[in-house]
Scaffold this active site. Structure first.
Site, mmCIF file in Angstrom:
data_model
loop_
_atom_site.group_PDB
_atom_site.id
_atom_site.type_symbol
_atom_site.label_atom_id
_atom_site.label_comp_id
_atom_site.label_asym_id
_atom_site.label_seq_id
_atom_site.Cartn_x
_atom_site.Cartn_y
_atom_site.Cartn_z
ATOM 1 N N ASP A 107 9.338 2.399 0.619
ATOM 2 C CA ASP A 107 8.342 3.180 1.431
ATOM 3 C C ASP A 107 8.050 3.070 2.852
ATOM 4 O O ASP A 107 7.794 2.194 3.455
ATOM 5 C CB ASP A 107 7.017 2.997 0.792
ATOM 6 C CG ASP A 107 5.576 3.637 1.400
ATOM 7 O OD1 ASP A 107 5.863 4.287 2.467
ATOM 8 O OD2 ASP A 107 4.603 3.545 0.603
ATOM 9 N N THR A 146 2.734 23.720 -5.029
ATOM 10 C CA THR A 146 2.778 25.075 -4.395
ATOM 11 C C THR A 146 3.627 24.997 -3.045
ATOM 12 O O THR A 146 4.257 26.018 -2.995
ATOM 13 C CB THR A 146 1.330 25.580 -4.163
ATOM 14 O OG1 THR A 146 0.552 25.218 -5.405
ATOM 15 C CG2 THR A 146 1.249 26.719 -3.480
ATOM 16 N N LYS A 172 3.894 10.652 8.186
ATOM 17 C CA LYS A 172 3.390 10.377 9.293
ATOM 18 C C LYS A 172 4.191 10.716 10.530
ATOM 19 O O LYS A 172 4.271 11.801 10.760
ATOM 20 C CB LYS A 172 3.202 8.669 9.415
ATOM 21 C CG LYS A 172 1.914 8.230 8.463
ATOM 22 C CD LYS A 172 1.596 6.732 8.733
ATOM 23 C CE LYS A 172 0.596 6.207 7.614
ATOM 24 N NZ LYS A 172 -0.788 6.104 8.221
ATOM 25 N N PHE A 219 1.020 -0.878 0.167
ATOM 26 C CA PHE A 219 0.008 0.142 -0.134
ATOM 27 C C PHE A 219 1.006 1.216 0.053
ATOM 28 O O PHE A 219 1.823 1.453 0.872
ATOM 29 C CB PHE A 219 -1.160 0.003 1.008
ATOM 30 C CG PHE A 219 -1.692 1.389 1.352
ATOM 31 C CD1 PHE A 219 -3.212 1.393 0.462
ATOM 32 C CD2 PHE A 219 -1.382 2.442 1.926
ATOM 33 C CE1 PHE A 219 -3.565 2.464 0.360
ATOM 34 C CE2 PHE A 219 -2.359 3.507 1.941
ATOM 35 C CZ PHE A 219 -3.529 3.510 1.223
#
Ligand code: FES
Lengths: 461, 461
Positions: free
Chosen positions: A288, A343, A319, A179
């Site tokens: 990841d 941005t 996290k 995931f």
């Protein structure tokens, strides 16, 4: 700063949570809401809900809260006037960074950088961290293919029509059960559950089986090794297959522990082999660490356990790191301006909090605390599963990043609800696992409280 | 709280900015960095840089700063202890929202909701706002196609292999020159510049021409209408074409003013026709107000100018709204838990700042200020282009969301650099435009300072 135990005054969710739910439900879908939180009253590992129930938190806001609730170090960073401007003036970091930005990055992010990765780019969350990691992989891969950093006219023109060579047919290989987020790129590399994916268009990217290992890993080495070989062979095959169909694997992405997918672990050797395989195929190796990073496993980065010969090419985080981002090798640094851009590119306000967090991790030796507390949790779960073998199985963990299985989804969900009403805020992952994801300040005595309530819960199921 | 004019002590970037650049460059690509900012010394519309230069800011951090620097209302919201907990405890809003969340959403986001859109979902930036808007569109479209809210076994199983029907061949129609972000989904709907897209795999999604209108719109109505008809015809054709090739257009996404693409405007009638066309084709109509929203055009939402018969289906926002998100109609509300989800789903800390911003917009009548100041800017640019027709053209704007063209990229880039060294912080967009994107507190006297420096700059080019 600590409370001495759970305190329950109503069912959870209680009447006040239910009332608030009704109100929120008039403006958005609330089917995933568990209850409402009174963050002002919450402290440390203790989450207080809208009805005044106080729960021991082993979930920490989907594994995202590093130091629990209202940690004094964070509160005092917020009260420090010299930090005010970071909260009042969110800049466009890629074009107009604040004067202290280079220093802050060095002092915070470089200080805890995974070995071998000298470069870092902040992002606002784990999703943009992963999407931009993939982009950095594609830039790197295309430059290699092209043999030049300079785009051809044909590329610049064909990309506007979404055709090769400008929009290349390249893929990211993920794992079944993996995931990495829910935007279209992230979701195309993720295979944890159909409901994350169904109805959304996806890219033709391959997914390899992730080893279905037996726990504990170190007593089932023979069997696990065979299973891991099988998966590595499949990775190799997919790489050939996708090369042959003109959609080469530019990068491999993997979690050190498949988290949303149900806390699936593999051996250090598996990851070493995988890293080698990626290298041999000319694919980037992306780790990841959005859920595993920042200390919960007892090391800052879970992949440090692997003993890699060559570091990953890119490591993504978010996290518990407070801010999102990616660490990467120099060769993955984008060439030219505005290639990796949006941005805000993160938020200096989050760096203020991160500074407090890293200081506490260091000063209070929280990595050691996670190792120590993790042992208590894992040994406790193992003891419990010995006693209740009909209900609990597959206790596993690294540091305090632990999990245990129930017979099925229904029983697991009942366990989560029962735990909650006995004063533990936990959550499931995968099909039938309970995941333990406490804050870094979760100590052995908290672990023992958790285990006692687990035992009670298990007995009652 | 205001300064009375620019103040220059070095070239911009000055020696200190250059030193900091070198330091930052050792850990990330810095080719887009303009200079370093001293946010502590910056105030209102005045941005102070690392070398003590003070610039009038008509760019406001890529159009993202609503009230300029260190606005007293924001500073006092930050000093308010009752807000502390929102900064110290970032929750997972989709599962464990704070007790005040329903109220806050009602009081802030519902209060300024675009007419007709009762639902709102917060996100952390414009990119996740758009990616999730597209997902909501796909969910809605597939439910219509399927004739049921319940997924079939075949869908749940095929989506894990990235095959139809679970991973449907659906598309989002964007416009050439449109920009909606840089993740793979957003980028597949964006067509503003090759360097945003090249090297990155893209989905086969169509892009229609956006009207190449003549300015001022209201004196070139006849010609513009023809051009707009041409584009609408092309939209219609693409819808047929993509339906025929089995990749129907589930949604159309458009900016009220193409912003990154070079400040391209179209008539209200064009958008009304486009909205109708989407409806007739069974496609959702998504308006991306990430850059146009929150007041710069003189209305809270730029699409309010259009006089639509039926509201958009989804409106996305971020930047000056402080938080990202999407407003949507009830029928676009996802069914079932965890469909529109990520760890944080926004950030209550940003809602604290948004509350201050909305209060100031209301109390200080900043929408009116933008209309009034916008008139000064636009009339000033028109006067300048009459005087310097060889250099300036196509002055255009809505409220203070203004732009003017230079003969080519090089001249525009020189103008931006010259402006900067005369005390104005501006930026380009598109190929040869200068965009004006001040904060909402930019007043007519600031506009006149800007115009004076524009005139000087133009004369010197
Ligand atoms: S995608 Fe990461 S904050 Fe929006």
């Amino acid at each position: 700063y600590d409370y001495d135990g759970p305190h329950l005054v109503t069912q959870v969710p209680g009447p006040r949570s239910k009332m608030l739910l009704e109100s929120l439900d008039s403006i958005q879908n609330t089917e995933a809401v568990q209850f409402f939180c009174d963050f002002k009253k919450s402290r440390g590992n203790w989450l207080v809900d809208a009805d005044g129930n106080r729960l021991l938190d082993v979930y920490s806001q989907i594994a995202s809260l590093p130091l629990g609730y209202n940690h004094p170090a964070i509160v005092s960073a917020l009260a420090d006037e010299s930090n005010l401007s970071a909260f009042a003036n969110r800049p466009a970091l890629g074009v107009l960074p604040p004067v202290d930005f280079p220093d802050t990055l060095q002092k915070l992010l470089s200080r805890v950088a995974p070995p071998g990765l000298s470069q870092v780019q902040t992002m606002a969350c784990g999703t943009c961290a992963n999407e931009n990691a993939f982009k950095a992989v594609f830039f790197w891969y295309r430059a290699k293919q092209r043999g030049s950093l300079i785009h051809t006219e044909e590329e610049l023109e064909s990309c506007m029509r979404h055709e090769a060579p400008g929009s290349p047919n390249l893929s990211i290989l993920g794992f079944k059960g993996g995931f990495h987020g829910r935007t279209i790129g992230c979701s195309s590399s993720s295979h944890a559950a159909p409901l994350h994916k169904v109805d959304v268009p996806a890219l033709d990217w391959p997914s390899a089986p992730f080893p279905a290992t037996k726990y504990p890993l170190d007593v089932n080495t023979q069997e696990n090794r065979q299973e891991e070989e099988r998966c590595l062979d499949k990775v190799f095959q997919l790489m050939q297959e996708y090369k042959n169909k003109g959609r080469p694997v530019a990068g491999v992405v993997v979690e050190p522990i498949q988290s949303e997918g149900g806390d699936r672990h593999a051996s250090n050797n598996f990851f070493r082999q995988l890293r080698k395989l990626a290298k041999e195929n000319g694919s980037a190796f992306v780790v990841d660490e959005v859920q595993t990073g920042a200390g919960l496993t007892g090391k800052m980065w879970a992949h440090e356990y692997w003993g890699l010969e060559e570091s990953p090419d890119i490591v993504t985080f978010s996290k518990k790191m407070v801010i999102g981002g990616l660490y990467f090798k120099e060769e993955f640094r984008p060439k030219g301006p505005f290639r990796i851009m949006n941005t805000w590119l993160g938020d200096p306000a989050k760096l203020v909090i991160m500074e407090a967090v890293l200081n506490v991790i260091h000063k209070d030796r929280l990595l050691d605390n996670m190792t120590e507390t993790g042992q208590v949790i894992l040994q406790g779960l193992e003891k419990l599963q010995d006693k209740h073998a009909d209900i609990l199985s597959n206790a596993r963990g690294r540091g305090a990043f632990c999990a245990v299985d129930f017979p099925d989804t229904l029983t697991r969900d009942r366990a989560v609800a029962t735990l909650r009403n006995k004063g533990v805020q936990g959550a499931g992952c995968g099909v039938k696992s309970l995941r333990v994801r406490p804050a870094l300040i979760f100590q052995p005595h908290h672990a023992r409280m958790f285990l006692d309530i687990m035992e009670e819960t298990t007995r009652e199921l």
